[in-house]
Design a protein around this motif. Structure first.
Motif, short mmCIF file in Angstrom:
data_model
loop_
_atom_site.label_atom_id
_atom_site.label_comp_id
_atom_site.label_asym_id
_atom_site.label_seq_id
_atom_site.Cartn_x
_atom_site.Cartn_y
_atom_site.Cartn_z
N THR A 33 0.83 -1.21 0.00
CA THR A 33 0.00 0.00 0.00
C THR A 33 0.86 1.26 0.00
O THR A 33 0.59 2.22 -0.74
N ILE A 34 1.90 1.25 0.83
CA ILE A 34 2.81 2.40 0.87
C ILE A 34 3.47 2.60 -0.48
O ILE A 34 3.62 3.73 -0.97
N LEU A 35 3.88 1.50 -1.11
CA LEU A 35 4.55 1.59 -2.42
C LEU A 35 3.61 2.17 -3.47
O LEU A 35 4.01 3.02 -4.28
N VAL A 36 2.34 1.73 -3.45
CA VAL A 36 1.36 2.26 -4.42
C VAL A 36 1.16 3.75 -4.22
O VAL A 36 1.14 4.54 -5.18
N MET A 37 1.00 4.17 -2.96
CA MET A 37 0.80 5.59 -2.67
C MET A 37 2.01 6.43 -3.06
O MET A 37 1.87 7.54 -3.60
N LEU A 38 3.21 5.90 -2.82
CA LEU A 38 4.41 6.61 -3.22
C LEU A 38 4.51 6.73 -4.74
O LEU A 38 4.91 7.78 -5.26
N CYS A 39 4.14 5.68 -5.43
CA CYS A 39 4.16 5.73 -6.91
C CYS A 39 3.19 6.78 -7.43
O CYS A 39 3.52 7.54 -8.36
N ILE A 40 1.99 6.85 -6.81
CA ILE A 40 1.01 7.85 -7.23
C ILE A 40 1.54 9.26 -6.97
O ILE A 40 1.47 10.16 -7.82
N LEU A 41 2.10 9.47 -5.77
CA LEU A 41 2.64 10.78 -5.42
C LEU A 41 3.78 11.17 -6.34
O LEU A 41 3.83 12.32 -6.84
N ILE A 42 4.69 10.26 -6.59
CA ILE A 42 5.83 10.55 -7.45
C ILE A 42 5.37 10.85 -8.88
O ILE A 42 5.89 11.77 -9.54
N SER A 43 4.39 10.09 -9.36
CA SER A 43 3.89 10.33 -10.72
C SER A 43 3.23 11.70 -10.84
O SER A 43 3.40 12.40 -11.84
N VAL A 44 2.48 12.11 -9.79
CA VAL A 44 1.87 13.44 -9.80
C VAL A 44 2.93 14.52 -9.81
O VAL A 44 2.86 15.50 -10.58
#
Length: 290
Positions: A33-44
């Motif tokens: 879950t943390i990895l998914v949220m970090l990927c979303i944040l980084i992509s934004v």
């Protein structure tokens, strides 16, 4: 007897194994879950930097917005956002801190429970409803203005600051209260000069996070400050802001306006990130000192 002991031992081993498996699964789920949220944040962030960094220049920061087809900047929306958020801070910080003190120190439990319930509801109310409320309260009587926009932003931040202040004061050890009373200090001095300084880390964090929320709100400003393509210092008149500029420019057919919308979004994101970093650094330093 030996068979019963073996059965109990086997059940114990199975239970330990099952708990180990559940622990591993939940650990993998949490990290995933943390990895998914970090990927979303980084992509934004990458999207904002790729599209908005090219429009970030000295010209953009020092020139006002212009009609379509003409070169323009973001000076008046930037200063308009600073003015409106600044007025909202002046309104909401003292009010929110006093409200939090009342909730933490009020002896009337029924009244404090009702106020706390209302504050929790206000935190979950969509911001557009706050804008409509201020529209009916102020705009219909005095017209669109930066002051009305600041009031709407202040109402959004009020429950956050009040509840944060309350929770921070509740975390202050009761021994500190008792020490102040033992020295003969009145209750208001104990709260003002002992409890508030002890809880300042959580209170300041709540204020900074509230400012971050106010800086990025668009819906309340649509019904209150309305926006302004010209320069204006008058808080009783419509005033430009970065969120409104993004809303107006992002759906435009003009490539220059779209580029400015990305740049404005990047500026707001950098501002919010800086405030969050400041809050985190301040809290960490405060904890180390304690």
């Amino acid at each position: 007897m030996a068979q019963d002991v073996k059965k109990l031992q086997g059940r114990k081993n199975n239970l330990i194994t099952w708990r180990f498996i559940k622990n591993r699964l939940m650990t993998v789920f949490a990290f995933g879950t943390i990895l998914v949220m970090l990927c979303i944040l980084i992509s934004v962030l990458i999207t904002l930097f790729v599209n908005g960094l090219s429009g970030l220049s000295f010209f953009t920061l020092t020139h006002m917005t212009a009609p379509q087809g003409l070169p323009g900047g973001l000076l008046n929306p930037i200063l308009g956002s600073i003015i409106q958020v600044g007025i909202a801070i002046i309104i909401v910080v003292p009010t929110g801190i006093l409200g939090g003190i009342f909730l933490a120190e009020c002896s009337n439990k029924k009244l404090s429970t009702i106020i706390r319930f209302i504050a929790d509801i206000m935190m979950s109310v969509p911001s557009i409803l706050i804008g409509l409320f201020v529209y009916i309260l102020l705009v219909m009587t005095m017209g669109y203005s930066a002051l009305a926009g600041s009031v709407a932003l202040a109402l959004l931040a009020l429950p956050v600051i009040a509840r944060t202040t309350e929770e921070s004061l509740n975390m202050v050890p009761s021994a500190i209260h008792e020490a102040g009373f033992a020295l003969g200090a009145p209750k208001w001095k104990v709260i003002l000069f002992i409890c508030l300084p002890a809880a300042k880390g959580g209170i300041i964090t709540g204020i900074l996070l509230s400012i971050s929320r106010m800086a990025g709100e668009t819906a309340p400003l649509l019904f209150t400050s309305l926006g302004n393509s010209d320069w204006s210092w008058n808080i009783l008149k419509p005033m430009a802001s970065l969120p409104l500029t993004i809303y107006q420019y992002a759906d435009s057919a003009d490539d220059t306006w779209i580029k400015l919308a990305w740049t404005a979004a990047l500026l707001i994101t950098l501002f919010v990130l800086c405030l969050n970093l400041i809050a985190r650094i301040y809290v960490d330093r405060h904890r180390k000192k304690d």
